[in-house]
Design a protein around this motif. Structure first.
Motif, PDB file in Angstrom:
ATOM      1  N   UNK A 105      72.673  22.595  37.609  1.00 51.48           N
ATOM      2  CA  UNK A 105      73.065  21.354  36.963  1.00 51.48           C
ATOM      3  C   UNK A 105      72.698  21.350  35.490  1.00 51.48           C
ATOM      4  N   UNK A 106      73.488  20.625  34.739  1.00 47.56           N
ATOM      5  CA  UNK A 106      73.286  20.498  33.296  1.00 47.56           C
ATOM      6  C   UNK A 106      72.113  19.571  33.030  1.00 47.56           C
ATOM      7  N   UNK A 107      71.259  19.981  32.091  1.00 49.77           N
ATOM      8  CA  UNK A 107      70.113  19.163  31.703  1.00 49.77           C
ATOM      9  C   UNK A 107      70.353  18.550  30.322  1.00 49.77           C
ATOM     10  N   UNK A 108      70.822  19.358  29.408  1.00 44.68           N
ATOM     11  CA  UNK A 108      71.097  18.872  28.062  1.00 44.68           C
ATOM     12  C   UNK A 108      71.569  20.003  27.188  1.00 44.68           C
ATOM     13  N   UNK A 109      71.988  19.665  25.970  1.00 48.26           N
ATOM     14  CA  UNK A 109      72.489  20.687  25.071  1.00 48.26           C
ATOM     15  C   UNK A 109      72.351  20.267  23.629  1.00 48.26           C
ATOM     16  N   UNK A 110      72.623  21.211  22.765  1.00 46.54           N
ATOM     17  CA  UNK A 110      72.523  20.960  21.333  1.00 46.54           C
ATOM     18  C   UNK A 110      73.632  21.711  20.640  1.00 46.54           C
ATOM     19  N   UNK A 111      74.229  21.048  19.654  1.00 48.67           N
ATOM     20  CA  UNK A 111      75.315  21.686  18.932  1.00 48.67           C
ATOM     21  C   UNK A 111      74.779  22.758  17.997  1.00 48.67           C
ATOM     22  N   UNK A 112      75.702  23.583  17.522  1.00 38.01           N
ATOM     23  CA  UNK A 112      75.325  24.713  16.689  1.00 38.01           C
ATOM     24  C   UNK A 112      74.531  24.280  15.469  1.00 38.01           C
ATOM     25  N   UNK A 113      74.862  23.110  14.919  1.00 31.92           N
ATOM     26  CA  UNK A 113      74.206  22.644  13.702  1.00 31.92           C
ATOM     27  C   UNK A 113      72.857  21.986  13.985  1.00 31.92           C
ATOM     28  N   UNK A 114      72.605  21.654  15.231  1.00 36.31           N
ATOM     29  CA  UNK A 114      71.381  20.941  15.575  1.00 36.31           C
ATOM     30  C   UNK A 114      71.452  19.452  15.333  1.00 36.31           C
ATOM     31  N   UNK A 115      72.592  18.979  14.852  1.00 31.05           N
ATOM     32  CA  UNK A 115      72.702  17.564  14.497  1.00 31.05           C
ATOM     33  C   UNK A 115      72.957  16.677  15.699  1.00 31.05           C
ATOM     34  N   UNK A 116      73.420  17.241  16.764  1.00 32.72           N
ATOM     35  CA  UNK A 116      73.738  16.431  17.940  1.00 32.72           C
ATOM     36  C   UNK A 116      73.127  17.058  19.175  1.00 32.72           C
ATOM     37  N   UNK A 117      72.430  16.253  19.936  1.00 33.22           N
ATOM     38  CA  UNK A 117      71.910  16.691  21.218  1.00 33.22           C
ATOM     39  C   UNK A 117      72.395  15.743  22.301  1.00 33.22           C
ATOM     40  N   UNK A 118      72.401  16.224  23.497  1.00 34.71           N
ATOM     41  CA  UNK A 118      72.849  15.415  24.628  1.00 34.71           C
ATOM     42  C   UNK A 118      71.985  15.749  25.819  1.00 34.71           C
ATOM     43  N   UNK A 119      71.481  14.734  26.486  1.00 33.32           N
ATOM     44  CA  UNK A 119      70.669  14.934  27.677  1.00 33.32           C
ATOM     45  C   UNK A 119      71.161  14.022  28.784  1.00 33.32           C
ATOM     46  N   UNK A 120      71.064  14.504  29.993  1.00 30.29           N
ATOM     47  CA  UNK A 120      71.490  13.685  31.120  1.00 30.29           C
ATOM     48  C   UNK A 120      70.463  12.575  31.370  1.00 30.29           C
ATOM     49  N   UNK A 121      70.876  11.569  32.087  1.00 35.57           N
ATOM     50  CA  UNK A 121      70.053  10.368  32.241  1.00 35.57           C
ATOM     51  C   UNK A 121      68.691  10.643  32.856  1.00 35.57           C
ATOM     52  N   UNK A 122      68.630  11.583  33.778  1.00 34.94           N
ATOM     53  CA  UNK A 122      67.357  11.763  34.485  1.00 34.94           C
ATOM     54  C   UNK A 122      66.291  12.456  33.647  1.00 34.94           C
ATOM     55  N   UNK A 123      66.640  12.899  32.447  1.00 32.81           N
ATOM     56  CA  UNK A 123      65.627  13.484  31.570  1.00 32.81           C
ATOM     57  C   UNK A 123      65.517  12.759  30.236  1.00 32.81           C
ATOM     58  N   UNK A 124      66.394  11.806  29.997  1.00 35.44           N
ATOM     59  CA  UNK A 124      66.326  11.082  28.727  1.00 35.44           C
ATOM     60  C   UNK A 124      64.982  10.397  28.560  1.00 35.44           C
ATOM     61  N   UNK A 125      64.468  10.503  27.358  1.00 35.86           N
ATOM     62  CA  UNK A 125      63.161   9.925  27.084  1.00 35.86           C
ATOM     63  C   UNK A 125      62.008  10.827  27.458  1.00 35.86           C
ATOM     64  N   UNK A 126      62.306  11.913  28.173  1.00 38.55           N
ATOM     65  CA  UNK A 126      61.241  12.850  28.577  1.00 38.55           C
ATOM     66  C   UNK A 126      61.455  14.242  27.990  1.00 38.55           C
ATOM     67  N   UNK A 127      62.692  14.705  27.949  1.00 37.82           N
ATOM     68  CA  UNK A 127      63.002  16.053  27.458  1.00 37.82           C
ATOM     69  C   UNK A 127      63.625  15.967  26.073  1.00 37.82           C
ATOM     70  N   UNK A 128      63.238  16.898  25.230  1.00 39.12           N
ATOM     71  CA  UNK A 128      63.773  16.946  23.872  1.00 39.12           C
ATOM     72  C   UNK A 128      64.268  18.357  23.598  1.00 39.12           C
TER      73      UNK A 128
END
Length: 124
Positions: free
Chosen positions: A45-68
Protein backbone atom coordinates in the motif's frame (compact mmCIF):
# COMPACT_ATOMS: atom_id res chain seq x y z
CA UNK A 1 17.91 4.37 -11.09
CA UNK A 2 18.82 1.97 -8.30
CA UNK A 3 17.26 2.47 -4.88
CA UNK A 4 18.48 1.30 -1.49
CA UNK A 5 16.18 1.62 1.51
CA UNK A 6 17.58 1.56 5.03
CA UNK A 7 16.84 2.64 8.59
CA UNK A 8 14.30 0.06 9.60
CA UNK A 9 14.38 -1.71 12.93
CA UNK A 10 12.53 -2.50 16.13
CA UNK A 11 10.96 0.35 18.06
CA UNK A 12 8.40 0.66 20.82
CA UNK A 13 4.99 2.12 20.17
CA UNK A 14 5.13 5.90 20.33
CA UNK A 15 8.72 5.95 19.17
CA UNK A 16 10.30 7.24 15.96
CA UNK A 17 12.35 5.97 13.08
CA UNK A 18 13.77 7.65 10.00
CA UNK A 19 13.99 5.64 6.84
CA UNK A 20 16.32 6.61 4.04
CA UNK A 21 16.18 5.78 0.37
CA UNK A 22 19.48 6.33 -1.38
CA UNK A 23 19.47 6.43 -5.15
CA UNK A 24 22.14 6.03 -7.76
CA UNK A 25 21.97 7.78 -11.08
CA UNK A 26 22.60 11.29 -12.26
CA UNK A 27 18.93 11.98 -13.05
CA UNK A 28 17.59 11.29 -9.57
CA UNK A 29 16.30 14.83 -9.21
CA UNK A 30 13.89 14.26 -12.11
CA UNK A 31 12.06 11.44 -10.34
CA UNK A 32 9.06 11.54 -8.06
CA UNK A 33 9.56 9.22 -5.10
CA UNK A 34 7.01 7.18 -3.24
CA UNK A 35 7.01 5.17 -0.04
CA UNK A 36 4.96 1.98 0.20
CA UNK A 37 4.58 -0.67 2.83
CA UNK A 38 3.52 -4.28 2.90
CA UNK A 39 2.40 -6.64 5.60
CA UNK A 40 2.72 -10.37 4.97
CA UNK A 41 -0.37 -11.66 3.25
CA UNK A 42 -1.60 -8.22 2.28
CA UNK A 43 -1.18 -6.01 -0.74
CA UNK A 44 1.50 -3.38 -0.85
CA UNK A 45 0.00 0.00 0.00
CA UNK A 46 0.96 3.58 -0.67
CA UNK A 47 2.14 5.58 2.32
CA UNK A 48 3.18 8.87 0.75
CA UNK A 49 5.32 10.51 -1.88
CA UNK A 50 7.25 13.56 -2.85
CA UNK A 51 7.65 15.29 -6.16
CA UNK A 52 10.99 15.64 -7.88
CA UNK A 53 11.33 19.25 -6.72
CA UNK A 54 10.45 18.48 -3.11
CA UNK A 55 7.80 21.17 -3.19
CA UNK A 56 4.86 18.83 -2.89
CA UNK A 57 4.35 15.86 -0.63
CA UNK A 58 1.37 13.62 -0.20
CA UNK A 59 0.57 11.23 2.61
CA UNK A 60 -2.36 8.94 3.15
CA UNK A 61 -4.74 9.68 5.99
CA UNK A 62 -3.51 6.99 8.34
CA UNK A 63 -0.05 8.56 8.54
CA UNK A 64 -0.86 12.25 8.24
CA UNK A 65 0.47 14.20 11.15
CA UNK A 66 2.87 11.38 12.03
CA UNK A 67 5.01 10.71 8.94
CA UNK A 68 7.01 13.33 7.10
CA UNK A 69 8.60 12.87 3.68
CA UNK A 70 11.52 14.94 2.51
CA UNK A 71 14.33 14.70 0.01
CA UNK A 72 17.82 15.98 -0.52
CA UNK A 73 18.61 15.89 -4.22
CA UNK A 74 22.21 16.86 -3.57
CA UNK A 75 22.57 13.60 -1.63
CA UNK A 76 20.27 11.58 -3.91
CA UNK A 77 18.27 10.60 -0.86
CA UNK A 78 14.65 10.62 0.21
CA UNK A 79 13.61 10.31 3.84
CA UNK A 80 10.56 9.02 5.65
CA UNK A 81 10.46 10.35 9.19
CA UNK A 82 8.03 8.25 11.17
CA UNK A 83 6.81 9.54 14.52
CA UNK A 84 4.26 8.29 17.04
CA UNK A 85 4.61 4.82 15.64
CA UNK A 86 1.86 2.30 16.22
CA UNK A 87 1.89 -1.48 16.17
CA UNK A 88 -0.13 -1.38 12.95
CA UNK A 89 2.73 0.46 11.24
CA UNK A 90 4.71 -2.78 11.36
CA UNK A 91 5.56 -3.70 7.78
CA UNK A 92 8.28 -3.84 5.19
CA UNK A 93 8.74 -0.36 3.79
CA UNK A 94 9.73 0.19 0.18
CA UNK A 95 10.76 3.26 -1.74
CA UNK A 96 9.99 3.58 -5.41
CA UNK A 97 10.66 6.05 -8.20
CA UNK A 98 8.84 7.22 -11.28
CA UNK A 99 9.70 9.85 -13.86
CA UNK A 100 8.37 13.21 -12.72
CA UNK A 101 4.77 14.08 -13.42
CA UNK A 102 2.17 16.69 -12.52
CA UNK A 103 1.27 15.13 -9.19
CA UNK A 104 2.35 12.52 -6.67
CA UNK A 105 0.84 9.27 -7.88
CA UNK A 106 -0.32 6.73 -5.29
CA UNK A 107 -0.70 3.87 -7.77
CA UNK A 108 1.86 1.11 -7.38
CA UNK A 109 2.05 0.15 -11.10
CA UNK A 110 3.04 3.72 -11.97
CA UNK A 111 6.42 3.30 -10.27
CA UNK A 112 9.27 1.99 -12.36
CA UNK A 113 12.10 1.46 -9.91
CA UNK A 114 11.93 -0.17 -6.49
CA UNK A 115 14.23 -0.55 -3.53
CA UNK A 116 14.62 -3.83 -1.70
CA UNK A 117 12.59 -2.89 1.37
CA UNK A 118 13.44 -2.38 5.02
CA UNK A 119 11.61 -4.00 7.93
CA UNK A 120 9.94 -1.82 10.53
CA UNK A 121 8.63 -3.54 13.64
CA UNK A 122 6.70 -1.62 16.28
CA UNK A 123 6.16 -3.38 19.58
CA UNK A 124 3.10 -2.51 21.64
Amino acid sequence: VQLQASGGGLVQAGGSLRLSCAASGRTFSWYDLGWFRQVAGKEREFVGGIKWSGTTTYSVDFVKGRFIISRDNAKNTVYLQMNSLKAEDTAIYYCAARWYNDYVNPDLPEYTYWGQGTQVTVSS
